[in-house]
Write an enzyme that holds these catalytic residues in place. Structure first.
Site, short mmCIF file in Angstrom:
data_model
loop_
_atom_site.label_atom_id
_atom_site.label_comp_id
_atom_site.label_asym_id
_atom_site.label_seq_id
_atom_site.Cartn_x
_atom_site.Cartn_y
_atom_site.Cartn_z
N GLU A 183 43.70 58.87 51.49
CA GLU A 183 42.35 58.32 51.25
C GLU A 183 41.27 59.40 51.25
O GLU A 183 40.34 59.35 52.07
CB GLU A 183 42.02 57.25 52.29
N GLU A 220 49.76 51.44 52.18
CA GLU A 220 49.13 50.76 53.33
C GLU A 220 48.58 49.42 52.85
O GLU A 220 48.04 49.31 51.75
CB GLU A 220 47.94 51.54 53.91
C1 BG6 Z 1 43.05 53.13 56.33
C2 BG6 Z 1 43.39 54.44 57.00
O1 BG6 Z 1 41.82 53.28 55.72
O2 BG6 Z 1 42.83 52.02 57.09
C3 BG6 Z 1 43.80 54.32 58.44
O3 BG6 Z 1 44.32 55.19 56.29
C4 BG6 Z 1 43.00 53.24 59.14
O4 BG6 Z 1 43.69 55.57 59.05
C5 BG6 Z 1 43.26 51.92 58.43
O5 BG6 Z 1 43.24 53.16 60.50
C6 BG6 Z 1 42.54 50.72 59.04
O6 BG6 Z 1 41.16 50.91 59.10
P1 BG6 Z 1 40.39 50.91 60.49
O7 BG6 Z 1 39.08 51.55 60.18
O8 BG6 Z 1 40.25 49.48 60.88
O9 BG6 Z 1 41.20 51.69 61.43
#
Ligand code: BG6
Length: 462
Positions: free
Chosen positions: A166, A364
Site C-alpha cells: 500500500e 488483504e
Molecule cells: C491495511 C494495512 O491498510 O489495512 C494494514 O496493510 C492495516 O497494515 C490494515 O493494519 C487494517 O487497517 P487498520 O488501520 O484498521 O489497522
C-alpha cells in the site's frame, strides 16, 4: 461445493513485521519512524499503546507458524523489517535478524506454507527519515540496496516478492492527512514521495531481474474503486480524478510501465508535479510486475464539489471531488469503512478488461471489530459476522474468476489480532484472538471456518 476455487488457489493471510514482531528495540533493530513518533506524541496512539512490543511474533514465531498450519494456510505474507536487517539503513547487515528471518522462512516451508515476502510495510527506518525519507533520492538508492540484500539472503527460498505494501498510504498519512509521521500537509511533497516510491519499486524490480532469481516479483496496492454518485458528467469527472490520484498513480506505472497522461496533466495544471530526471522514464518502464497483490477494504464514493475551494488553503485531492455517503450503505461502524462486497469483482474486472488480466490475488481483505469478547461462548469468539464478510467477498471473487479473471488466491487481514498503527488493539481483525495480558492465542470461529474452506478449496454457504 457450491463455490469451488481453482486448483492450487492460495489460501492464507497477511501481516507485517512492525505490527507483529514486537521487540522493536531488541535484537539489534534500530528505530523506525513509529518508535520516534510514539516517543514524541504518545497520545496519538490508541490507549497509548505503541510499537514496542506488538503481538510478540519475534518470540513466538514457531508456535504462530504451527497455528497457521492449523488454519490450513498454504501461503502467508509478512514483511521484513529494513531497520532490523540493516540497522543503519545502508551497509552492515544485522546477523541476528538474518537468523530470525531464516528461521521463519525455513519453518514456513517446513510446514508446507509458501512465504510471500514484502520489503516495505509503512516502516521507514528513522535514520532514513532523518535524511528526508522518500523525498530524498538517496533513500531510493538505499531501499534498492536493501532489496538486493534481501534477494541475496532469502531468494533461494522466497519465490514471491512484493516491493511495497500500500505505497499510497504513507503518502496520504504522512504528507496529506496527518495520520502517519512526519505529519506534513503539502501535496507537492506528497507527489514527490509517491513518485520516489515508484522509482524505489522499479529499482528493486530491475535489481531482482538482473539477479535472475527464481520466482516472481510484484507489489501490493490498496485499490479503492471510485464510484460516482450519479452518471452526471460532473460526478463522473470527480470519480475519474479520484481514481487517477488514489489508484492509477501506482497501478499504471507498475502494470503499464508509465503514468496516465491525464494524471500528469492534472498535476501540471495545479503546479504539483514532482521533479523528474530524464532517466526516470526507462526505470519506471523496467518496474513492470509479474504479480499484483490487491488489498480491498472499501470503495470510494464521490460526487462533484458543491462549493468553491478556498484558494488560500493548501491544494488537496478534495479540491477535485467531494466525498459521497450513499444512502443505505452498509458500514463497519468500528472502523468507519463501508462494506461493499461487489467492489472486489469490479476491481478484478477492471484489471481483466483494461490491464491485460494480470496475475493477481487478494492480498488483504478484512474486518476490524471492537470488543470481540462480548461474542465469547464456551471460551471462543463466535465471529459469525466475519465469516459472512469473508464468504460474501469470496462469492464475488468466485464470480470474477468464473468470468476469466486471473485471481490466484485470497489472503485475509489478518492471522492473529495485531497492532494497528494509531488504532493500537482497538479493532481486532484476526482469525486468532490475542489475549494482551497473557499473550494466549485462541482460534476464533472464523478461523475454523476458513480452515475448512481452505481444506475443501471452496465452500457451500448460502
Ligand atoms: C491495511 C494495512 O491498510 O489495512 C494494514 O496493510 C492495516 O497494515 C490494515 O493494519 C487494517 O487497517 P487498520 O488501520 O484498521 O489497522
Amino acid at each position: 461445493m457450491k463455490y469451488q476455487f481453482p486448483d492450487n488457489f492460495w489460501w492464507g493471510s497477511a501481516s507485517s513485521a512492525l505490527q507483529t514482531e514486537g521487540a522493536s528495540q531488541l535484537g539489534g533493530k534500530s528505530q523506525t519512524t513509529w518508535d520516534l513518533w510514539y516517543a514524541e506524541q504518545p497520545w496519538r496512539f490508541h490507549q497509548g499503546i505503541g510499537p514496542d512490543d506488538t503481538s510478540t511474533f519475534y518470540r513466538h514465531w514457531r508456535d504462530d507458524i504451527a497455528l497457521l498450519k492449523q488454519l490450513n494456510h498454504n501461503s502467508f505474507r509478512t514483511s521484513l523489517s529494513w531497520s532490523r536487517l540493516i540497522p543503519e539503513g545502508t551497509g552492515a547487515v544485522n546477523l541476528e535478524a538474518v537468523t530470525f528471518y531464516n528461521q521463519v522462512i525455513d519453518e514456513l516451508l517446513a510446514q508446507g506454507i509458501t512465504p510471500f515476502i514484502t520489503l516495505f510495510h509503512f516502516d521507514m527506518p528513522r535514520v532514513m527519515q532523518e535524511k528526508g525519507g522518500w523525498e530524498n533520492r538517496e533513500v531510493v538508492q538505499a531501499f534498492s540496496d536493501y532489496a538486493q540484500v534481501c534477494f541475496e539472503l532469502f531468494g533461494d527460498r522466497v519465490k514471491h516478492w512484493f516491493t511495497f505494501n500500500e505505497p499510497i498510504v504513507p503518502v496520504e498519512g504522512g504528507y496529506l492527512y496527518d495520520f502517519h509521521y512526519p505529519n506534513v500537509v503539502d501535496f507537492k511533497r506528497a507527489a514527490t514521495v509517491a513518485y520516489h516510491t515508484v522509482l524505489a519499486h522499479a529499482s528493486a524490480v530491475r535489481g531482482w531481474r538482473a539477479g535472475q532469481y527464481e520466482g516472481e516479483i510484484g507489489i501490493v496496492l490498496n485499490l479503492t474503486p471510485s464510484y460516482p454518485r450519479s452518471q452526471h458528467p460532473a460526478d463522473l469527472t470527480a470519480a475519474h480524478h479520484a481514481d487517477l490520484l488514489f489508484n492509477r498513480s501506482f497501478l499504471d506505472p507498475v502494470l503499464r510501465g508509465e503514468y496516465p497522461a491525464d494524471l500528469v496533466a492534472l498535476l501540471e495544471k495545479y503546479a504539483q508535479l514532482p521533479l523528474c530526471q530524464p532517466e526516470d522514464k526507462a526505470l519506471i518502464a523496467a518496474g513492470k510486475i509479474d504479480l499484483l497483490g490487491i488489498n480491498y477494504y472499501q470503495p470510494r464514493r464521490v460526487k462533484c464539489r458543491g462549493s468553491a475551494v478556498n484558494p488560500d488553503a493548501p491544494f488537496m485531492p478534495e479540491w477535485l471531488f467531494d466525498h459521497y455517503e450513499m444512502p443505505g450503505r452498509k458500514m463497519n461502524p468500528y472502523r468507519g469503512w463501508e462494506i461493499y462486497e461487489p467492489g472486489i469483482y469490479d476491481i478484478l474486472t477492471n484489471l481483466r478488461v483494461n490491464y491485460g488480466n494480470p496475475r493477481c490475488f487478494i492480498s488483504e481483505n478484512g474486518m476490524g471489530v471492537e470488543n470481540e469478547q462480548r461474542f465469547i461462548e464456551n471460551g471462543q469468539i463466535k465471529d459469525d459476522y466475519r465469516i459472512d464478510f469473508v464468504a460474501e467477498h469470496l462469492k464475488w471473487l468466485h464470480k470474477g474468476i468464473s468470468e476469466g479473471c486471473n485471481c490466484l488466491g485470497y489472503h485475509m487481514w489478518t492471522f492473529i489480532d495485531n497492532w494497528s498503527w494509531c488504532n493500537g488493539y482497538k479493532n481486532r481483525y484476526g482469525f486468532v484472538q490475542l489475549d494482551l495480558t497473557t499473550q494466549k492465542r485462541t482460534i476464533k470461529k472464523s478461523g475454523e471456518w476458513f480452515a475448512a474452506t481452505a481444506a475443501h478449496n471452496g465452500f457451500d454457504k448460502e
